[in-house]
Design a protein around this motif. Structure first.
Motif, PDB file in Angstrom:
ATOM      1  N   TRP A 267       0.809  -1.207   0.000  1.00  0.00           N
ATOM      2  CA  TRP A 267       0.000   0.000   0.000  1.00  0.00           C
ATOM      3  C   TRP A 267       0.847   1.264   0.000  1.00  0.00           C
ATOM      4  O   TRP A 267       0.421   2.298  -0.526  1.00  0.00           O
ATOM      5  N   GLU A 268       2.030   1.206   0.584  1.00  0.00           N
ATOM      6  CA  GLU A 268       2.861   2.407   0.627  1.00  0.00           C
ATOM      7  C   GLU A 268       3.283   2.848  -0.776  1.00  0.00           C
ATOM      8  O   GLU A 268       3.337   4.042  -1.077  1.00  0.00           O
ATOM      9  N   LEU A 269       3.572   1.877  -1.658  1.00  0.00           N
ATOM     10  CA  LEU A 269       3.944   2.223  -3.028  1.00  0.00           C
ATOM     11  C   LEU A 269       2.714   2.574  -3.860  1.00  0.00           C
ATOM     12  O   LEU A 269       2.783   3.445  -4.742  1.00  0.00           O
ATOM     13  N   LEU A 270       1.606   1.909  -3.601  1.00  0.00           N
ATOM     14  CA  LEU A 270       0.382   2.178  -4.358  1.00  0.00           C
ATOM     15  C   LEU A 270      -0.124   3.594  -4.084  1.00  0.00           C
ATOM     16  O   LEU A 270      -0.520   4.307  -5.015  1.00  0.00           O
ATOM     17  N   THR A 271      -0.101   4.018  -2.829  1.00  0.00           N
ATOM     18  CA  THR A 271      -0.577   5.364  -2.512  1.00  0.00           C
ATOM     19  C   THR A 271       0.359   6.429  -3.081  1.00  0.00           C
ATOM     20  O   THR A 271      -0.092   7.464  -3.582  1.00  0.00           O
ATOM     21  N   ALA A 272       1.660   6.185  -3.011  1.00  0.00           N
ATOM     22  CA  ALA A 272       2.603   7.142  -3.600  1.00  0.00           C
ATOM     23  C   ALA A 272       2.407   7.236  -5.111  1.00  0.00           C
ATOM     24  O   ALA A 272       2.441   8.326  -5.696  1.00  0.00           O
ATOM     25  N   GLY A 273       2.203   6.095  -5.763  1.00  0.00           N
ATOM     26  CA  GLY A 273       1.945   6.106  -7.190  1.00  0.00           C
ATOM     27  C   GLY A 273       0.637   6.808  -7.528  1.00  0.00           C
ATOM     28  O   GLY A 273       0.549   7.517  -8.539  1.00  0.00           O
ATOM     29  N   ALA A 274      -0.383   6.616  -6.685  1.00  0.00           N
ATOM     30  CA  ALA A 274      -1.669   7.273  -6.931  1.00  0.00           C
ATOM     31  C   ALA A 274      -1.542   8.786  -6.870  1.00  0.00           C
ATOM     32  O   ALA A 274      -2.188   9.505  -7.645  1.00  0.00           O
ATOM     33  N   VAL A 275      -0.711   9.287  -5.962  1.00  0.00           N
ATOM     34  CA  VAL A 275      -0.503  10.736  -5.872  1.00  0.00           C
ATOM     35  C   VAL A 275       0.171  11.261  -7.139  1.00  0.00           C
ATOM     36  O   VAL A 275      -0.227  12.284  -7.703  1.00  0.00           O
ATOM     37  N   LEU A 276       1.183  10.555  -7.613  1.00  0.00           N
ATOM     38  CA  LEU A 276       1.897  11.004  -8.812  1.00  0.00           C
ATOM     39  C   LEU A 276       1.026  10.889 -10.066  1.00  0.00           C
ATOM     40  O   LEU A 276       1.190  11.673 -11.008  1.00  0.00           O
ATOM     41  N   VAL A 277       0.119   9.934 -10.077  1.00  0.00           N
ATOM     42  CA  VAL A 277      -0.766   9.764 -11.243  1.00  0.00           C
ATOM     43  C   VAL A 277      -1.675  10.974 -11.412  1.00  0.00           C
ATOM     44  O   VAL A 277      -2.011  11.364 -12.540  1.00  0.00           O
ATOM     45  N   THR A 278      -2.095  11.582 -10.299  1.00  0.00           N
ATOM     46  CA  THR A 278      -3.046  12.692 -10.385  1.00  0.00           C
ATOM     47  C   THR A 278      -2.420  13.980 -10.912  1.00  0.00           C
ATOM     48  O   THR A 278      -3.144  14.864 -11.387  1.00  0.00           O
TER      49      THR A 278
END
Length: 303
Positions: A267-278
Motif C-alpha cells: 500500500w505504501e507504493l500504491l498510494t505514492a503512485g496514486a498521488v503522482l498519477v493525479t
C-alpha cells in the motif's frame, strides 16, 4: 380621426415614459437561520466527503508501511519520502509514467483531429448516411469495455500490435472519438453559418473555413475534447492489462496493479503512485478549466 391620433400619440409617450422610469429593486427573500444552517452543514459534509479520500491517500503516501497496516489511525505518523524514493528508483514506475504520457498525448492529438473534423462535417454538410452515422456514434457508447476487449484484442493480434503503444491508442480512440464528435457537432451548431458564407465569399474553401474561422471560435469545445480524450487514456486499466505483456511496456493503470498482489499488497507504493498519477491530469485540467464550462454547456444543449 383627428381626435384619435393625438390620443394614440399621448398613449405612446406615456408608455415610453413608463419604460424609462426606474424599476423598484428586486427584494431578495431572506433565508431563515435554520435553512442557512442546514445548507452550510450540507456543503461542509459534501466537501468533507469529496476531500477525505484524497487527503487519506496523500497522508498514507508519506507513512512507512508498518504505520499504514496498523489498526490504530494516526494522521501524521513518522512522515517520510522513502515511499517515493523506492517507487521512482526501485520499480519500473518511470517507464510506466512515460508510457502513459506518450499514449495519452497521442490519443489526445488524434482524438481532437478526428473528432473536430467529424463534428464539423456532421454540423455543416448533408451527405448520405449522415443520420445513420450519428446513431452509430451513440450506439458505440452503449457497449461496455468487457464486451469490446475480445474483438479489439483479436484485431490487434492479427495486425501484430499486441504489447505496443499503438494498440492502446487505437483502442482508446474507439471510445473517445464517437462521443467527442457528437459533442463537437453540437458545439459547431452554435457557431453561425453566416461566418461560413462570409469566408466562402472571401475565397476560402471548406477546409480553409474550418481551419481559419470555425476552429478558433471552437476553443472551448476543443478544450473539453482534449480533457476527455486525455482522461480516457490516462491510467486506464482494462485495455492496458489485456494488450500489454511486458513490465516496461505497462502504462500506469496496469503497472500499479503490480503493487496489489493477492497476499501482500504494498500500500505504501500504491498510494505514492496514486498521488503522482493525479499530477498530469490536474495539470491538463488547470490549463483547460477556463473553457470547460462553456464547452460542456454549448455542446450539450444543441443538436
Amino acid at each position: 380621426m383627428a381626435e384619435v391620433l393625438p390620443q394614440a400619440i399621448q398613449t405612446t409617450i406615456e408608455g415610453a415614459e413608463a419604460l424609462d422610469r426606474p424599476r423598484p429593486p428586486h427584494v431578495r427573500r431572506k433565508r431563515s437561520s435554520l435553512a442557512s444552517l442546514g445548507l452550510h452543514a450540507t456543503l461542509v459534509v459534501a466537501t468533507f466527503c469529496a476531500l477525505f479520500p484524497i487527503a487519506w491517500v496523500l497522508l498514507s503516501s508519506i507513512k512507512p508501511a508498518s504505520e499504514i497496516r496498523r489498526s490504530e489511525i494516526h494522521l501524521f505518523a513518522s512522515p517520510t519520502l522513502d515511499n517515493y524514493r523506492t517507487l521512482l528508483g526501485d520499480t519500473d514506475f518511470p517507464y510506466w509514467f512515460l508510457n502513459s504520457v506518450i499514449v495519452a498525448a497521442f490519443t489526445m492529438v488524434f482524438g481532437i483531429a478526428m473528432s473536430a473534423t467529424a463534428g464539423y462535417a456532421l454540423s455543416r454538410f448533408n451527405f448520405p448516411g449522415k443520420r445513420s452515422l450519428m446513431w452509430t456514434f451513440l450506439l458505440t457508447q452503449m457497449f461496455p469495455v468487457a464486451i469490446l476487449i475480445v474483438p479489439i484484442y483479436t484485431i490487434m493480434a492479427n495486425l501484430g500490435l499486441i504489447d505496443t503503444k499503438a494498440s492502446l491508442v487505437i483502442a482508446y480512440l474507439t471510445v473517445a472519438v464517437p462521443f467527442c464528435a457528437w459533442m463537437l457537432r453540437g458545439y459547431f451548431d452554435t457557431i453561425p453559418r453566416e461566418l461560413d458564407e462570409a469566408a466562402a465569399l472571401d475565397g476560402l474553401g471548406p477546409y480553409g473555413t474550418f481551419w481559419r474561422v470555425v476552429l478558433p471560435l471552437a476553443r472551448p469545445g476543443i478544450a473539453v475534447t482534449a480533457f476527455y480524450t486525455f482522461l480516457t487514456a490516462w491510467a486506464e486499466v482494462a485495455y492496458a492489462i489485456a494488450f500489454m505483456q511486458s513490465s516496461r511496456n505497462y502504462t500506469l493503470g496496469a503497472g500499479l496493479q503490480q503493487f496489489v498482489p493477492q497476499f501482500s499488497p504494498r500500500w505504501e507504493l500504491l498510494t505514492a503512485g496514486a498521488v503522482l498519477v493525479t499530477l498530469p491530469a490536474a495539470l491538463v485540467f488547470f490549463f483547460a478549466q477556463r473553457h470547460l464550462v462553456a464547452g460542456l454547456t454549448a455542446g450539450g444543449t444543441k443538436g
